[in-house]
Design a protein around this motif. Structure first.
Motif, short mmCIF file in Angstrom:
data_model
loop_
_atom_site.label_atom_id
_atom_site.label_comp_id
_atom_site.label_asym_id
_atom_site.label_seq_id
_atom_site.Cartn_x
_atom_site.Cartn_y
_atom_site.Cartn_z
N UNK A 180 0.68 -14.59 -40.13
CA UNK A 180 -0.61 -14.74 -39.46
C UNK A 180 -1.68 -15.43 -40.29
N UNK A 181 -1.29 -16.09 -41.34
CA UNK A 181 -2.24 -16.78 -42.21
C UNK A 181 -2.18 -18.28 -41.92
N UNK A 182 -2.72 -18.66 -40.76
CA UNK A 182 -2.56 -20.03 -40.28
C UNK A 182 -3.23 -21.06 -41.18
N UNK A 183 -4.33 -20.72 -41.82
CA UNK A 183 -5.00 -21.70 -42.66
C UNK A 183 -4.29 -21.88 -44.01
N UNK A 184 -3.69 -20.82 -44.51
CA UNK A 184 -2.87 -20.96 -45.72
C UNK A 184 -1.63 -21.79 -45.38
N UNK A 185 -1.06 -21.55 -44.19
CA UNK A 185 0.08 -22.35 -43.73
C UNK A 185 -0.31 -23.82 -43.66
N UNK A 186 -1.49 -24.08 -43.14
CA UNK A 186 -1.97 -25.47 -43.04
C UNK A 186 -2.15 -26.08 -44.41
N UNK A 187 -2.66 -25.30 -45.36
CA UNK A 187 -2.82 -25.78 -46.74
C UNK A 187 -1.45 -26.14 -47.33
N UNK A 188 -0.47 -25.25 -47.17
CA UNK A 188 0.88 -25.54 -47.67
C UNK A 188 1.43 -26.81 -47.03
N UNK A 189 1.25 -26.98 -45.71
CA UNK A 189 1.78 -28.17 -45.03
C UNK A 189 1.09 -29.45 -45.51
#
Length: 168
Positions: A34-43
């Motif tokens: 549920x950490x969509x912004x951290x996911x976006x950072x990783x991507x």
């Protein structure tokens, strides 16, 4: 190119390629949590690592025409199927590492399909043609690859259900 520079570019390419993959995987974990912004950072940073790898690959002369790239891909997939993964699978069996055995088995089965798909694509490319437009489905558990209207009801390699396949 001097050998020392070539070796440095090869090592940098390998490192950037691995970082790209790890960060892409890390993004999936963050998304699941549920950490969509951290996911976006990783991507985003995974993409930057891809750019670095692409620059290194270009300087190494890895990037050529589609037909030449297909030949390279066929060689890589064939090596994995005939040499690399069978050896790794035997090592995993010897040490009774069931997870590694499964992972290597999945890879071998998928790579066989990939080599055939690349061979078919190379045949078309050699005639200056493209392959037929069809959906491509990937099993997210084992990497089984299917090209056509819809994948099998269950993955023939790992048994994953059809609705889990990722469509390209």
């Amino acid at each position: 190119m001097r050998k020392m520079v070539e070796k440095s570019l090869e090592e940098a390419f390998a490192g950037e390629s691995m970082a790209h993959m790890k960060y892409t995987i890390f993004a999936e974990v963050a998304e699941r949590e549920g950490k969509k912004n951290i996911a976006r950072l990783f991507r985003a940073i995974a993409y930057a690592e891809f750019v670095h790898a692409k620059n290194h690959a270009t300087n190494l002369g890895y990037v050529k025409s589609t037909e030449e790239n297909l030949s390279t891909a066929i060689g890589g997939e064939t090596f994995e199927v005939e040499d690399m993964y069978p050896a790794y699978l035997e090592i995993a069996k010897y040490f009774e590492e069931k997870g590694a055995e499964r992972s290597f088995h999945y890879a071998i089965e998928a790579e066989k399909i990939h080599a055939k798909m690349y061979e078919d694509a190379k045949d078309k490319a050699s005639k200056n043609e493209d392959i037929e437009e069809k959906s491509i489905y990937i099993c997210p558990v084992c990497g089984y690859t299917y090209m056509g209207d819809e994948p099998p009801e269950k993955c023939p390699v790992c048994g994953a259900p059809q609705d889990k396949f990722v469509k390209f």
